[in-house]
Design a protein around this motif. Structure first.
Motif, short mmCIF file in Angstrom:
data_model
loop_
_atom_site.label_atom_id
_atom_site.label_comp_id
_atom_site.label_asym_id
_atom_site.label_seq_id
_atom_site.Cartn_x
_atom_site.Cartn_y
_atom_site.Cartn_z
N ALA A 62 1.00 -1.07 0.13
CA ALA A 62 0.05 -0.22 -0.07
C ALA A 62 0.37 1.72 0.76
N ASP A 63 0.51 2.36 -1.36
CA ASP A 63 1.02 3.49 -1.43
C ASP A 63 1.10 4.81 0.14
N THR A 64 0.10 3.91 1.20
CA THR A 64 0.61 4.37 3.01
C THR A 64 1.20 4.16 3.15
N CYS A 65 2.20 3.01 3.06
CA CYS A 65 3.46 2.36 3.97
C CYS A 65 4.27 2.75 3.41
N MET A 66 4.86 2.95 1.21
CA MET A 66 5.36 2.96 0.94
C MET A 66 5.87 4.18 1.25
N ASN A 67 4.96 5.10 1.04
CA ASN A 67 5.43 7.14 0.49
C ASN A 67 5.91 6.96 -0.68
N SER A 68 5.28 6.46 -2.30
CA SER A 68 6.26 6.05 -3.13
C SER A 68 8.08 5.78 -2.96
N LYS A 103 -0.72 -4.13 13.10
CA LYS A 103 -1.48 -3.57 12.95
C LYS A 103 -1.34 -2.42 11.59
N GLY A 104 0.42 -1.76 11.63
CA GLY A 104 1.26 -0.95 11.72
C GLY A 104 1.64 -1.26 9.82
N CYS A 105 2.45 -0.35 9.26
CA CYS A 105 3.24 -0.14 8.24
C CYS A 105 4.30 -1.64 8.77
N PHE A 106 5.15 -2.43 7.33
CA PHE A 106 6.19 -3.50 8.08
C PHE A 106 7.09 -4.23 8.98
N ARG A 107 7.32 -4.28 8.93
CA ARG A 107 8.02 -5.22 10.07
C ARG A 107 7.31 -4.79 12.17
N TYR A 108 7.06 -5.82 12.60
CA TYR A 108 7.23 -5.80 13.77
C TYR A 108 7.61 -6.49 15.01
#
Length: 151
Positions: A62-68, A103-108
């Motif tokens: 998702a671009d909200t996570c990837m930030n372009s 629930k956030g972006c990427f690894r946890y």
């Protein structure tokens, strides 16, 4: 009968040579890589805080996570060193060091990595990860001394 001991109530001293903030500015052949990461590390006594800034030409999610194609991940924890091997053990966190929700972006969750360390000069260190072929060459931004804090 097993014995137990209390955990220390302050940070351990850590390694003197590594105290401070270290920055990686580039990766070998980074213009030809599809994805690469740059590291910023802060060592304070026996603790570390790491920022991993990743750049990718491929959108994996998702671009909200990837930030372009640009994103940051953060890790905090403790480290130890035996001979030339640095062991980092911690957890992924938010930029302010607070707990990162799954629930956030990427690894946890947990983070654990071993690096072979080569100190090139007082202000240049190479970390060779046991799980990645690209070495992390960091230079000193700011030298600090260990002032143990209560845990």
């Amino acid at each position: 009968m097993a014995s137990c001991s209390l955990n220390p109530d302050t940070q351990g001293p850590g390694e003197k040579y590594i105290q401070g903030e270290w920055q990686q500015d580039s990766v070998p052949a980074q213009k030809r890589l599809v994805t690469y990461s740059l590291y910023n590390l802060r060592f304070s006594c026996d603790s570390f805080f790491m920022k991993i800034s990743t750049v990718s030409k491929v959108n994996y999610g998702a671009d909200t996570c990837m930030n372009s194609g640009h994103w940051n991940e953060y890790i905090r924890g403790t480290y130890s060193q035996k001979l030339d091997t640095l062991h980092l053990k911690g957890e992924f966190c938010n930029a302010d060091g607070s707990y990162k929700d799954e629930k956030g972006c990427f690894r946890y969750g947990d983070y654990e990595e071993y690096f072979k360390v080569k100190q090139k000069t007082d202000s240049l260190i190479q970390f060779a990860s046991t799980s990645n072929v690209i070495p992390i060459n960091v230079h000193l931004i700011k030298r600090t001394s260990c002032v143990p804090k209560p845990l």
